[in-house]
Scaffold this active site. Structure first.
Site, PDB file in Angstrom:
ATOM      1  N   HIS A  49     -42.393 -63.137 -35.925  1.00 20.27           N
ATOM      2  CA  HIS A  49     -43.545 -63.776 -36.575  1.00 20.27           C
ATOM      3  C   HIS A  49     -43.140 -64.545 -37.819  1.00 20.27           C
ATOM      4  CE1 HIS A  49     -46.503 -61.996 -33.962  1.00 20.27           C
ATOM      5  NE2 HIS A  49     -45.992 -60.788 -34.153  1.00 20.27           N
ATOM      6  N   LYS A 250     -53.747 -59.755 -33.172  1.00 19.78           N
ATOM      7  CA  LYS A 250     -53.528 -61.201 -33.149  1.00 19.78           C
ATOM      8  C   LYS A 250     -54.082 -61.859 -31.886  1.00 19.78           C
ATOM      9  CE  LYS A 250     -49.413 -60.538 -35.978  1.00 19.78           C
ATOM     10  NZ  LYS A 250     -49.065 -59.126 -35.710  1.00 19.78           N
ATOM     11  N   GLU A 337     -45.929 -50.775 -36.966  1.00 18.31           N
ATOM     12  CA  GLU A 337     -46.524 -51.575 -35.896  1.00 18.31           C
ATOM     13  C   GLU A 337     -46.155 -53.039 -36.151  1.00 18.31           C
ATOM     14  OE1 GLU A 337     -50.829 -51.305 -36.025  1.00 18.31           O
ATOM     15  OE2 GLU A 337     -50.803 -51.074 -38.180  1.00 18.31           O
ATOM     16  N   CYS A 400     -28.060 -58.692  -8.475  1.00 15.93           N
ATOM     17  CA  CYS A 400     -29.463 -59.125  -8.633  1.00 15.93           C
ATOM     18  C   CYS A 400     -29.510 -60.633  -8.405  1.00 15.93           C
ATOM     19  CB  CYS A 400     -29.957 -58.775 -10.043  1.00 15.93           C
ATOM     20  SG  CYS A 400     -31.558 -59.516 -10.419  1.00 15.93           S
ATOM     21  N   CYS A 442     -32.183 -55.277  -5.368  1.00 15.81           N
ATOM     22  CA  CYS A 442     -30.969 -54.792  -6.042  1.00 15.81           C
ATOM     23  C   CYS A 442     -31.003 -53.304  -6.383  1.00 15.81           C
ATOM     24  CB  CYS A 442     -30.682 -55.611  -7.295  1.00 15.81           C
ATOM     25  SG  CYS A 442     -32.009 -55.591  -8.503  1.00 15.81           S
TER      26      CYS A 442
HETATM   27  C1  LIG Z   1     -48.074 -54.089 -27.901  1.00 17.13           C
HETATM   28  C2  LIG Z   1     -47.129 -54.359 -29.036  1.00 17.13           C
HETATM   29  C3  LIG Z   1     -46.839 -55.665 -29.423  1.00 17.13           C
HETATM   30  C4  LIG Z   1     -45.986 -55.909 -30.483  1.00 17.13           C
HETATM   31  N1  LIG Z   1     -45.590 -57.193 -30.734  1.00 17.13           N
HETATM   32  C5  LIG Z   1     -44.733 -57.439 -31.745  1.00 17.13           C
HETATM   33  C6  LIG Z   1     -44.266 -58.744 -31.990  1.00 17.13           C
HETATM   34  O1  LIG Z   1     -44.498 -59.674 -31.218  1.00 17.13           O
HETATM   35  N2  LIG Z   1     -43.513 -58.965 -33.087  1.00 17.13           N
HETATM   36  C7  LIG Z   1     -43.206 -57.975 -33.952  1.00 17.13           C
HETATM   37  O2  LIG Z   1     -42.590 -58.256 -34.976  1.00 17.13           O
HETATM   38  N3  LIG Z   1     -43.549 -56.690 -33.695  1.00 17.13           N
HETATM   39  C8  LIG Z   1     -44.291 -56.414 -32.604  1.00 17.13           C
HETATM   40  N4  LIG Z   1     -44.643 -55.127 -32.310  1.00 17.13           N
HETATM   41  C9  LIG Z   1     -44.133 -54.046 -33.148  1.00 17.13           C
HETATM   42  C10 LIG Z   1     -42.721 -53.622 -32.764  1.00 17.13           C
HETATM   43  O3  LIG Z   1     -42.590 -53.488 -31.385  1.00 17.13           O
HETATM   44  C11 LIG Z   1     -42.481 -52.279 -33.433  1.00 17.13           C
HETATM   45  O4  LIG Z   1     -42.778 -52.392 -34.790  1.00 17.13           O
HETATM   46  C12 LIG Z   1     -41.052 -51.794 -33.298  1.00 17.13           C
HETATM   47  O5  LIG Z   1     -40.613 -51.820 -31.971  1.00 17.13           O
HETATM   48  C13 LIG Z   1     -41.014 -50.382 -33.855  1.00 17.13           C
HETATM   49  O6  LIG Z   1     -39.754 -49.838 -33.670  1.00 17.13           O
HETATM   50  P1  LIG Z   1     -39.528 -48.312 -34.017  1.00 17.13           P
HETATM   51  O7  LIG Z   1     -38.086 -48.078 -33.885  1.00 17.13           O
HETATM   52  O8  LIG Z   1     -40.185 -48.001 -35.314  1.00 17.13           O
HETATM   53  O9  LIG Z   1     -40.380 -47.510 -32.949  1.00 17.13           O
HETATM   54  P2  LIG Z   1     -40.051 -47.137 -31.429  1.00 17.13           P
HETATM   55  O10 LIG Z   1     -39.469 -48.266 -30.695  1.00 17.13           O
HETATM   56  O11 LIG Z   1     -41.309 -46.546 -30.876  1.00 17.13           O
HETATM   57  O12 LIG Z   1     -38.943 -46.038 -31.552  1.00 17.13           O
HETATM   58  C14 LIG Z   1     -39.197 -44.730 -31.969  1.00 17.13           C
HETATM   59  C15 LIG Z   1     -38.195 -43.840 -31.283  1.00 17.13           C
HETATM   60  O13 LIG Z   1     -38.336 -42.518 -31.761  1.00 17.13           O
HETATM   61  C16 LIG Z   1     -38.148 -41.633 -30.672  1.00 17.13           C
HETATM   62  N5  LIG Z   1     -38.756 -40.350 -31.001  1.00 17.13           N
HETATM   63  C17 LIG Z   1     -40.063 -40.046 -31.094  1.00 17.13           C
HETATM   64  N6  LIG Z   1     -40.224 -38.757 -31.406  1.00 17.13           N
HETATM   65  C18 LIG Z   1     -38.981 -38.240 -31.542  1.00 17.13           C
HETATM   66  C19 LIG Z   1     -38.493 -36.959 -31.861  1.00 17.13           C
HETATM   67  N7  LIG Z   1     -39.315 -35.933 -32.065  1.00 17.13           N
HETATM   68  N8  LIG Z   1     -37.158 -36.788 -31.921  1.00 17.13           N
HETATM   69  C20 LIG Z   1     -36.286 -37.799 -31.673  1.00 17.13           C
HETATM   70  N9  LIG Z   1     -36.726 -39.038 -31.336  1.00 17.13           N
HETATM   71  C21 LIG Z   1     -38.040 -39.255 -31.285  1.00 17.13           C
HETATM   72  C22 LIG Z   1     -38.817 -42.337 -29.522  1.00 17.13           C
HETATM   73  O14 LIG Z   1     -38.368 -41.836 -28.270  1.00 17.13           O
HETATM   74  C23 LIG Z   1     -38.400 -43.770 -29.771  1.00 17.13           C
HETATM   75  O15 LIG Z   1     -37.189 -44.086 -29.132  1.00 17.13           O
HETATM   76  C24 LIG Z   1     -45.449 -54.835 -31.221  1.00 17.13           C
HETATM   77  C25 LIG Z   1     -45.709 -53.524 -30.813  1.00 17.13           C
HETATM   78  C26 LIG Z   1     -46.493 -53.292 -29.704  1.00 17.13           C
HETATM   79  C27 LIG Z   1     -46.676 -51.902 -29.212  1.00 17.13           C
END
Ligand SMILES: Cc1cc2nc3c(=O)[nH]c(=O)nc-3n(C[C@H](O)[C@H](O)[C@H](O)COP(=O)(O)OP(=O)(O)OC[C@H]3O[C@@H](n4cnc5c(N)ncnc54)[C@H](O)[C@@H]3O)c2cc1C
Length: 477
Positions: A49, A250, A337, A400, A442
């Protein structure tokens, strides 16, 4: 006792772990799933973004703009595709127009460069396939696209190459004070002690914050569903096209992906269940309806896949970052998020600096930033293909056909440091199974390669770990 335990190997956990590898500290990442990028990181819009959407003064605004600026150097270093393809926010009625002005002003306050509002004719010149009702658009030239899971794999590979250890199938259950640091107990009864804990557990980050701090946090899942459109329609849009946002997000966007497909979505639906990534007929129909307004002649027949992701929506309305005042040595990267993908590179630098300060750690001069990278058959010229096949005949065996992925790439994806162990792990690292047939042809061949590489039987291969077995047979008979 280790120096830092990172809980969660999503984009944020992996990005922070890699930044921490620049310091003289030992880092261990605990991940509940069997692979990195299994949470929100694998299912989002993949948009980098520009930063006009977040409220000025928030972490979201600050790290969005700072993170966006880091994408070029980071992706170049890691060999991850990134395109600054421009974002457009389109208005379809005179009521929408003040919102464009508001977003432009907000973006300027946040420090987003190059924002301008253009009228209908220019919008249609920029993007001829936008619906005819468009009246104006906000143009954000710093908007971009990348592949979030590819970025995460590369960050994890680079972190591992620099000494970070990853433990998969290792969910944290509790975090509690222990001596001058923390004791983390896992779901299967193991314990780890660390001087610092970095909480990057996505939807579950509130659980750990609330175990150590009186400043309680609630994270609720907000589901977003998507349609994926076939590469046949590549070129229909160059820019990412948003509609004017609402209180829930958005709105439905149409965007090219770095892989040539197009993504359409997401919806925004508050849920209770943090594991409910189902798609629903009603939401997919809503996306289609909304997309028809943005995309003149929206090709319903081009949909090759549907999927859903869960946003980690926190009750404080902003990212929750750093040490709670009553839990020094415990760092949150919580409620990340959107725009968390965009913000991640900058968040990681900021958090690693604070963790290093807390530990009194200095930089490690031998840090090497890149990640090992196998050549992709689909991106090679004819002469490069001939040379690759001469070097390794497995480049000549295409597994693939839709995405042009060779056997050599699949084996490399399994053999690398943070190697694929599942069908989805292979799919996301190589794109095998992501094309029009969605793995119809695949999948059996990839299962066979996984068996050869990992020394397991076909009935032991899973789609994404746990009980997601793909085949039944010998075990029962
Ligand atoms: C629908 C959607 C659209 C989005 N679009 C955008 C976008 O276009 N642009 C943008 O900038 N952002 C976007 N985002 C936000 C972005 O995807 C997230 O902010 C980002 O992926 C968050 O990463 P994270 O590592 O915090 O969370 P996650 O990817 O959820 O990783 C958290 C990890 O913690 C692990 N975990 C959970 N509990 C435990 C536990 N007890 N012990 C060990 N491991 C655990 C999980 O298995 C997971 O692997 C979007 C999100 C969503 C859902």
């Amino acid at each position: 006792m280790t120096d830092v335990i990172v809980i969660g190997a999503g984009l944020v956990g992996c990005a922070v772990a890699r930044e921490l590898a620049r310091y003289k500290v030992h880092v261990r990442v605990l991940e509940r799933s069997c692979d990195v990028a299994e949470g929100a990181t694998k299912s989002n819009s993949a948009i980098v973004h520009a930063g006009y959407d977040a409220k000025p003064g928030t972490h979201k605004a600050r790290f969005n703009v700072a993170g966006n600026a880091l994408f070029e150097p980071l992706c170049r270093e890691l060999g991850v595709p990134f395109q600054r393809n421009t974002s457009l926010v389109v208005a379809f009625s005179s009521e929408d127009r003040p919102k464009l002005e508001e977003l432009k002003a907000r973006g300027e306050t946040n420090g987003v460069p190059g924002l301008r509002i253009v009228e209908r004719e220019e919008v249609l010149t920029l993007e001829p396939n936008i619906g005819p009702d468009v009246i104006a658009a906000l143009v954000a030239p710093t908007g971009g696209i990348c592949c979030p899971y590819e970025l995460t794999y590369r960050l994890a590979e680079s972190a591992a190459a620099n000494g970070v250890e990853f433990s998969f199938n290792c969910g944290a259950r509790t975090v509690a004070r222990y001596g001058g640091g923390w004791r983390v107990e896992t779901e299967d009864g193991r314990t780890y002690e660390a001087r610092v804990v970095l909480n990057a557990a996505g939807l579950y980050a509130d659980v750990f914050n609330n175990q150590v701090s009186g400043e309680k946090l609630t994270i609720r899942p907000r589901r977003g569903e998507y349609l994926m459109i076939d590469k046949l329609f590549a070129g229909a849009f160059r820019a990412t096209v948003f509609q004017v946002p609402t209180a829930m997000g958005k709105g439905v966007l149409v965007s090219p992906t770095v892989d040539g497909t197009l993504i359409v979505g997401p919806t925004a639906e508050e849920l209770e269940d943090k594991s409910d990534t189902r798609t629903t007929a009603a939401s997919l129909a809503k996306i289609r309806q909304s997309a028809e307004r943005v995309w003149n002649g929206f090709p319903s027949s081009g949909v090759i896949a549907t999927f859903a992701g869960l946003r980690a929506h926190g009750d404080r309305g902003d990212f929750v970052l750093g040490e709670p005042p009553d839990a020094p040595g415990f760092f949150n990267a919580a409620a990340i998020e959107s725009p968390g993908l965009t913000a991640a590179p900058a968040l990681a630098v900021w958090l690693a600096e604070r963790v290093a300060d807390r530990l009194g750690a200095t930089k490690r001069p031998e840090f090497a930033g890149g990640s090992s990278h196998w050549p992709q058959f689909r991106s090679m010229s004819s002469s490069e293909r001939a040379a690759a096949i001469a070097r390794d005949p497995a480049y000549g065996r295409i597994v693939c056909r839709c995405e042009g992925v060779s056997e050599a790439e699949i084996r490399a994806a399994i053999r690398c440091r943070i190697g694929a162990r599942t069908l989805d792990g292979v799919k996301r690292r190589t794109r095998a199974g992501m094309g029009r047939c969605q793995g119809g042809f695949c999948t059996p061949r990839i299962i066979a390669i996984l068996c050869e590489e990992l020394g397991v039987a076909p009935e032991e291969v899973t789609k994404f770990g746990g009980g997601s077995f793909l085949l039944k047979g010998a075990r029962e008979s």
